[in-house]
Design a protein around this motif. Structure first.
Motif, PDB file in Angstrom:
ATOM      1  N   VAL A  48       0.740  -1.071  -0.017  1.00 45.82           N
ATOM      2  CA  VAL A  48       0.206  -0.041  -0.087  1.00 45.82           C
ATOM      3  C   VAL A  48       0.985   1.258   0.146  1.00 45.82           C
ATOM      4  O   VAL A  48       2.065   1.377   0.631  1.00 45.82           O
ATOM      5  CB  VAL A  48      -1.016  -0.027   1.370  1.00 45.82           C
ATOM      6  N   VAL A  49       0.389   2.326  -0.824  1.00 50.70           N
ATOM      7  CA  VAL A  49       1.213   3.648  -0.510  1.00 50.70           C
ATOM      8  C   VAL A  49      -0.053   4.545  -0.174  1.00 50.70           C
ATOM      9  O   VAL A  49      -0.936   4.759  -0.605  1.00 50.70           O
ATOM     10  CB  VAL A  49       1.466   4.129  -2.092  1.00 50.70           C
ATOM     11  N   ILE A  50       0.389   5.234   0.892  1.00 50.13           N
ATOM     12  CA  ILE A  50      -0.346   6.344   1.771  1.00 50.13           C
ATOM     13  C   ILE A  50       0.138   7.653   1.202  1.00 50.13           C
ATOM     14  O   ILE A  50       1.425   7.783   1.683  1.00 50.13           O
ATOM     15  CB  ILE A  50      -0.364   5.773   3.032  1.00 50.13           C
ATOM     16  N   LEU A  51      -0.925   8.517   0.922  1.00 52.53           N
ATOM     17  CA  LEU A  51      -0.179  10.032   0.322  1.00 52.53           C
ATOM     18  C   LEU A  51      -1.188  10.810   1.515  1.00 52.53           C
ATOM     19  O   LEU A  51      -2.119  11.001   1.557  1.00 52.53           O
ATOM     20  CB  LEU A  51      -0.991  10.109  -1.180  1.00 52.53           C
ATOM     21  N   LEU A  52      -0.170  11.868   1.765  1.00 54.18           N
ATOM     22  CA  LEU A  52      -0.598  12.691   2.682  1.00 54.18           C
ATOM     23  C   LEU A  52      -0.232  14.242   2.271  1.00 54.18           C
ATOM     24  O   LEU A  52       0.686  14.641   1.717  1.00 54.18           O
ATOM     25  CB  LEU A  52       0.422  12.945   4.081  1.00 54.18           C
ATOM     26  N   HIS A  53      -1.462  15.125   2.116  1.00 58.17           N
ATOM     27  CA  HIS A  53      -1.594  16.391   1.478  1.00 58.17           C
ATOM     28  C   HIS A  53      -1.216  17.246   2.345  1.00 58.17           C
ATOM     29  O   HIS A  53      -0.923  17.182   3.582  1.00 58.17           O
ATOM     30  CB  HIS A  53      -2.948  16.782   0.919  1.00 58.17           C
ATOM     31  N   GLY A  54      -0.912  18.555   1.869  1.00 61.73           N
ATOM     32  CA  GLY A  54      -0.510  19.637   2.859  1.00 61.73           C
ATOM     33  C   GLY A  54      -1.562  20.732   2.849  1.00 61.73           C
ATOM     34  O   GLY A  54      -2.826  20.524   2.454  1.00 61.73           O
ATOM     35  N   PHE A  55      -1.226  22.177   2.875  1.00 62.23           N
ATOM     36  CA  PHE A  55      -2.087  23.276   3.204  1.00 62.23           C
ATOM     37  C   PHE A  55      -1.694  23.985   1.800  1.00 62.23           C
ATOM     38  O   PHE A  55      -0.615  24.319   1.555  1.00 62.23           O
ATOM     39  CB  PHE A  55      -1.880  23.816   4.536  1.00 62.23           C
ATOM     40  N   VAL A  67      -7.059   0.084   9.680  1.00 62.23           N
ATOM     41  CA  VAL A  67      -8.322  -0.095   9.246  1.00 62.23           C
ATOM     42  C   VAL A  67      -8.170  -0.702   8.101  1.00 62.23           C
ATOM     43  O   VAL A  67      -8.839  -1.564   7.565  1.00 62.23           O
ATOM     44  CB  VAL A  67      -9.041   1.281   9.074  1.00 62.23           C
ATOM     45  N   ILE A  68      -7.237  -0.352   7.011  1.00 62.40           N
ATOM     46  CA  ILE A  68      -7.396  -1.012   5.610  1.00 62.40           C
ATOM     47  C   ILE A  68      -6.516  -2.175   5.434  1.00 62.40           C
ATOM     48  O   ILE A  68      -6.556  -3.083   4.609  1.00 62.40           O
ATOM     49  CB  ILE A  68      -6.845   0.126   4.658  1.00 62.40           C
ATOM     50  N   GLY A  69      -5.922  -2.591   6.791  1.00 64.82           N
ATOM     51  CA  GLY A  69      -5.300  -4.017   6.876  1.00 64.82           C
ATOM     52  C   GLY A  69      -3.946  -3.997   6.351  1.00 64.82           C
ATOM     53  O   GLY A  69      -3.214  -5.143   6.077  1.00 64.82           O
ATOM     54  N   THR A  70      -3.047  -3.117   6.646  1.00 69.11           N
ATOM     55  CA  THR A  70      -1.845  -3.078   6.245  1.00 69.11           C
ATOM     56  C   THR A  70      -0.737  -2.738   7.322  1.00 69.11           C
ATOM     57  O   THR A  70      -1.049  -1.709   7.792  1.00 69.11           O
ATOM     58  CB  THR A  70      -1.692  -2.158   4.915  1.00 69.11           C
ATOM     59  N   GLU A  71       0.359  -3.736   7.547  1.00 72.38           N
ATOM     60  CA  GLU A  71       1.168  -3.540   8.800  1.00 72.38           C
ATOM     61  C   GLU A  71       2.288  -2.514   8.082  1.00 72.38           C
ATOM     62  O   GLU A  71       2.695  -1.588   8.891  1.00 72.38           O
ATOM     63  CB  GLU A  71       1.870  -4.870   9.169  1.00 72.38           C
ATOM     64  N   LYS A  72       2.584  -2.625   7.085  1.00 71.70           N
ATOM     65  CA  LYS A  72       3.622  -1.884   6.125  1.00 71.70           C
ATOM     66  C   LYS A  72       3.329  -1.058   5.068  1.00 71.70           C
ATOM     67  O   LYS A  72       2.458  -1.620   4.619  1.00 71.70           O
ATOM     68  CB  LYS A  72       4.951  -2.686   5.944  1.00 71.70           C
ATOM     69  N   PHE A  73       3.748  -0.155   4.867  1.00 71.96           N
ATOM     70  CA  PHE A  73       3.413   0.832   3.695  1.00 71.96           C
ATOM     71  C   PHE A  73       4.388   1.820   3.242  1.00 71.96           C
ATOM     72  O   PHE A  73       5.338   2.135   3.959  1.00 71.96           O
ATOM     73  CB  PHE A  73       2.304   1.515   3.964  1.00 71.96           C
TER      74      PHE A  73
END
Length: 342
Positions: free
Chosen positions: A87-94, A150-156
């Motif tokens: 999984v790749v998790i993406l974090l937006h800014g302001f 919640v999405i069931g991923t330990e590492k990402f």
């Protein structure tokens, strides 16, 4: 002579009262225009309540991910396919939302990854606490791991831009065992940035806007004035689809305040105070990209990162401003894919 002085004082008094009245009138026009820009029907919130809940069988699109008391509006891709990579998790800014990642989500899915880009705390209408303490970096950081659980991923793999990068650095430093690779866009290691804020006049000047953002009510009024004209100017060059998403979020009463609370809960600097130097060291494979025309981040902070990077580390300087996906989208996407494929 006395009559002349009396006349002069009267003139000054009338001029002062006239100027004061004009300023009050302008302020009323300013505030009224800002309020007229707001969506008092909370259309975005109502639409968000009706979104599907996340499950691995849901197709690409926008869903709700509930983690504890927070429900995050999220863009997902690749979960209902044969994509076998992490999984790749993406974090937006302001001042943007998960829509800033629209250019990257598709290429990541095509490369075999599952993707989650969620509107973070304060931006998601169902994850908008009222207390200022709720917007401390440590609190926002925990949202990343809560969503991953919640999405069931330990590492990402983790990718963040602007404020998303600040929170991403915090995640990498607090629990590196769960992060396979880290990509930071525009904002450097927080200790290097904190040192530049303390010692570098250029960085102090570049970051002076933070003082304004930390004031009460005025930044919200300025951003929303004249149908968010300033916000649209700051985000110039972005697609209509992205801009529509941003405005739909920030036009709701309380949304811009929640986003600005990230700044208001910040404190005096972005450095991590710790007596243990090892706490600041990053061993996670890291890609950092920065635009050399970025008005908010100077070179001193970028150069200062080196002492903290102990693992595989790539630093790429781009001919770009703060919005890397506007100025150099193909290069940014290519470098990210090369990095996480390693």
């Amino acid at each position: 002579m006395g009559e002349v002085m009396t006349m002069v004082l009267k003139i000054f008094r009338y001029v002062f009262l006239g100027v004061f009245a004009i300023l009050i009138l302008l302020l009323l026009v300013f505030v009224t225009s800002s309020k007229m820009s707001m969506d008092s029907n909370f259309s975005h919130t109502n639409e968000s309540k009706d979104l599907q809940k996340f499950s691995s069988s849901v197709g690409d699109g926008i869903v709700n991910i509930s983690a504890g008391e927070m429900t995050f509006r999220a863009r997902i891709a690749g979960f209902d396919t044969n994509n076998s990579k992490e999984v790749v998790i993406l974090l937006h800014g302001f001042p943007v939302t998960s829509a800033m990642w629209l250019d990257l989500i598709g290429p990541l899915k095509e490369a075999g990854y599952k993707v989650v880009a969620f509107d973070q705390r304060g931006y998601s209408p169902l994850a908008r606490p009222e207390t200022l303490d709720s917007y401390q970096i440590s609190e926002i950081t925990q949202d990343i791991f809560a969503v991953a659980d919640v999405i069931g991923t330990e590492k990402f793999h983790l990718i963040g831009h602007d404020w998303g990068a600040i929170v991403g650095w915090s995640a990498v430093l607090s629990d590196p065992s769960r992060i396979s690779s880290w990509t930071a866009l525009s904002l450097p290691h927080p200790a290097a940035f904190g040192a530049a804020l303390a010692d570098d006049p250029d960085q102090q000047d570049r970051s002076s806007y933070v003082d304004f953002f930390q004031t009460s009510w005025l930044p919200e009024t300025v951003f929303s004035f004249n149908n968010f004209s300033l916000l649209k100017t700051l985000l110039g060059g972005m697609s209509d689809e992205k801009m529509k998403d941003y405005i739909s979020v920030f036009s709701e009463p309380g949304a811009m305040t929640s986003a600005l609370n990230w700044y208001r809960a910040l404190g005096d600097d972005l450095g991590f105070n710790s007596d243990d130097a090892n706490f600041l060291e990053v061993n996670t494979p890291t890609l950092f990209m920065w635009g050399n025309r970025d008005a908010s981040v100077g070179r001193v902070a970028i150069d200062g990162m080196t002492e903290f990077m102990k693992g595989p580390y790539t630093n790429i300087e781009l001919d770009a401003g703060h919005w890397l996906f506007v100025d150099q989208p193909e290069r940014v996407i290519s470098e990210i894919l090369i990095h996480i494929d390693k």
